[in-house]
Write a protein that holds these residues in place. Sequence first.
Motif, PDB file in Angstrom:
ATOM      1  N   ASN A 189      46.772  35.370  33.441  1.00 47.27           N
ATOM      2  CA  ASN A 189      45.793  34.618  34.231  1.00 47.27           C
ATOM      3  C   ASN A 189      45.542  35.180  35.633  1.00 47.27           C
ATOM      4  O   ASN A 189      44.455  35.051  36.167  1.00 47.27           O
ATOM      5  N   LEU A 190      46.559  35.765  36.232  1.00 38.73           N
ATOM      6  CA  LEU A 190      46.367  36.248  37.606  1.00 38.73           C
ATOM      7  C   LEU A 190      46.741  37.712  37.806  1.00 38.73           C
ATOM      8  O   LEU A 190      46.776  38.183  38.925  1.00 38.73           O
ATOM      9  N   THR A 191      47.005  38.428  36.705  1.00 38.65           N
ATOM     10  CA  THR A 191      47.528  39.786  36.893  1.00 38.65           C
ATOM     11  C   THR A 191      46.527  40.703  37.583  1.00 38.65           C
ATOM     12  O   THR A 191      46.913  41.582  38.331  1.00 38.65           O
ATOM     13  N   CYS A 192      45.225  40.501  37.319  1.00 42.39           N
ATOM     14  CA  CYS A 192      44.235  41.339  38.017  1.00 42.39           C
ATOM     15  C   CYS A 192      43.499  40.494  39.043  1.00 42.39           C
ATOM     16  O   CYS A 192      42.299  40.276  38.959  1.00 42.39           O
ATOM     17  N   PHE A 193      44.240  39.993  40.024  1.00 40.21           N
ATOM     18  CA  PHE A 193      43.690  39.107  41.052  1.00 40.21           C
ATOM     19  C   PHE A 193      42.966  39.905  42.129  1.00 40.21           C
ATOM     20  O   PHE A 193      43.470  40.915  42.608  1.00 40.21           O
ATOM     21  N   THR A 194      41.767  39.459  42.494  1.00 36.39           N
ATOM     22  CA  THR A 194      41.148  39.918  43.743  1.00 36.39           C
ATOM     23  C   THR A 194      40.559  38.687  44.409  1.00 36.39           C
ATOM     24  O   THR A 194      40.407  37.648  43.765  1.00 36.39           O
ATOM     25  N   GLN A 195      40.219  38.812  45.670  1.00 36.87           N
ATOM     26  CA  GLN A 195      39.622  37.674  46.376  1.00 36.87           C
ATOM     27  C   GLN A 195      38.246  37.350  45.795  1.00 36.87           C
ATOM     28  O   GLN A 195      37.754  36.245  45.937  1.00 36.87           O
ATOM     29  N   GLU A 196      37.627  38.329  45.137  1.00 42.42           N
ATOM     30  CA  GLU A 196      36.267  38.140  44.635  1.00 42.42           C
ATOM     31  C   GLU A 196      36.267  37.433  43.279  1.00 42.42           C
ATOM     32  O   GLU A 196      35.519  36.478  43.072  1.00 42.42           O
TER      33      GLU A 196
END
Lengths: 279, 276
Positions: B21-28
Motif C-alpha cells: 500500500n505504501l511501498t512506492c510513496f510520493t507526496q504526489e
Amino acid sequence: MTISWFQAAILGLFACLASMPGLGGTSIGNYTLGRPLIGGLVCGLILGDVATGVLVGIAMQVVYIALVTPGGTVSADVRAVSYIGIPLAMVALKSYGLDASSAEGAALATSFGTMVGTLGTVLFYGTATMNLVWQHIGWTAVEKGDYHKLYAVDMILPWISHICFSFIPTLLMCHMGADVVEIIKTSLPMDGLAMKTLFTVGSLLPCVGIAILLKQIAQKPIDFVPYLFGFTLAASMHINLVSATVVAAMFALINYNIKMLSFKRTASAGADDDDEEDI
Amino acid sequence: MAKKLSAKTLSKAFHSWYYGNLTCFTQEHMQTFGYLCSMLPIVEELYDNKEDQARSMHTYTAFFNTEPQIGAVVVGITAGLEEARANGEEVDDESINGLRAGLMGPLAGIGDSLVVGTVIPILLGIAMGLSAGGSPVGCIFYIVAWNLFAYFGMRLLFYKGYELGGKAVDFLVGEQGVALRESVTLLGGMVIGAVSATWVSVTTSFKLYNEAGEAYLVLQDKFNDVFPGMLTAIFVIACWYLMAKKNMSPIKVMLLLVVVAFVGVLVGFFNPGLSY
C-alpha cells in the motif's frame, strides 16, 4: 564499543525495511520494525547487547509513542530514530559508562535519538522524491497498457530509493558515529552546561510525544480525567502497566455498555413518538 | 453467466494491498500505485479484452490516500463494485471514484486516531511494561499481537468490504462503531496516563538552604506531597496546550523545551547531577 561495516550494513538493511514508506510494508515495516521498541531489540541483537538495546528502545519509544503521519507529513523519521539513533545512543552510553536502565541513561539516549530522528526527516523527503521517478515509469506503463510493470514500480524499484536514502546514510552514520560520539565526549564535559542541558532536554522530550497523543483524545480540560486517572494508578498507587491496562479495560467495558444502552433508549424513544433527539 | 472473482484472485489482491500500500510513496501519489497493484489481478480476471481492462485500470489512477489498515475496506468495496460492473450493472468511473474520495478522508481520521493513535500505543504500553529491565519479552509480545491484529483485521475489512459493499462502512461509523471507538479511546487515555507516569520523569533539583547548610525546602518533595509526578503531568499538559490550543508544531515545542532546559539548568531548577 564500535560498529563494524558488517553490523552497519545489517542496520542499513533494516532501515530500508522499517521506514515510512518502507519496503517491509506498512504493518511489518513501519508499524513493527520501525517502532523504536522493536528497533531496540533488533539493534541489541545486531550489536550483541539485547538488554541495552531494549532499554534504549523503551526510552525512545516514549517520545515516539504517537508517531502518527496524517496525510504523509512527518515530524521524525522512524528509520533514523530506530536504526541510526538507537545504535549511536548505545555507543554513547557505553562510552560515557552510563547504565541504560538509569534515568540519566534514558535521558542521554532520548536526546541523541530525537536529534537524529528530527534530522532524519531529510531521508523521508529524499525517498518520497526519488519515488517520483518510478511513478513516472509507472504512468508510462499504464498508458501503454503494460500493467504488469506496476508490480515492479510499486515493490521493486523503490529499493533504489532506499539504497540511496536508507541504506547508505545508515551504513555511514553508524560506522562513523562511534568516532563522533568520542569527539563529543572529549569536547563537552559531562558536568558542563551543554551536557546538563542535553540531559534535561532528554527528560523533557517524552512529554511532547505523550502530548501529541493526548491531542487526539483531549479537546477540553475534562478530557484529561482518564489520562490523570491512569497517571494516578501508576504514580501514586504504583500499579504496573499491564495491571493498569486491565483496570482501564474494565472502565472501557462499562463505558461501552452504557453507550450501547443509551443508543437503544434513544432508538426505542424515537420509534414511539417519532421525534429525533440529538444528544 | 455472472462473473465471480475467484478466491485466489481476491487473496492476491488483498496481499498486494497488505504489503504494497505504501511501498512506492510520493507526496504526489501516496497510495495510488499500491491500489493499482491490488486491483490489477481483479481487473485481469474480470475482463478478457484489452479495452475493458484499460478502462477499468484507468479508474484507479485517481489519487488515493488513507490510513492503510482501515483503508483495506475501500479496496474490498471497489473489488465488489468492479465485479458488479463486469456483470453489466450501472457502475461508472464517477461512482467508484466518488466513493473512494468520499471514504478516504473519514476513514483516515478513524484509522489514525483508533489504530495508530490508540491501539498501537496501548500495545506498546503493555510491551514496555513487559520489557522493563531490558527483557525482550515485551518486544516479542508487540510483534505478535500487533501483526495478528493488523493482518486479520485488514483481512476482515477487505472481505467484508467485498461482500457487503458500502454497508461495510456502516459498522465503522454506525452506533456500535462509535461506542466501541469511544471506549477504546477511553482505554487509550488511561493507559497513556500510566505510561507517562511510569516512563517519563521530570524532576526539579531546586532546593533552598538555611544558614547551617541544610536544605529546608526541597521543591521536588513538595510537588510529590501534592500529587506524585506532578511536574511530569504539568509539562505534558503544557505541551498539549501549546500544540492543541496554540497550534504549535511538535518540532517548535521541542525547540522551546531546549530553551526551557537551558534556562532551567542556568537557574538551578534542573540538574541531572552528573559527573565523570
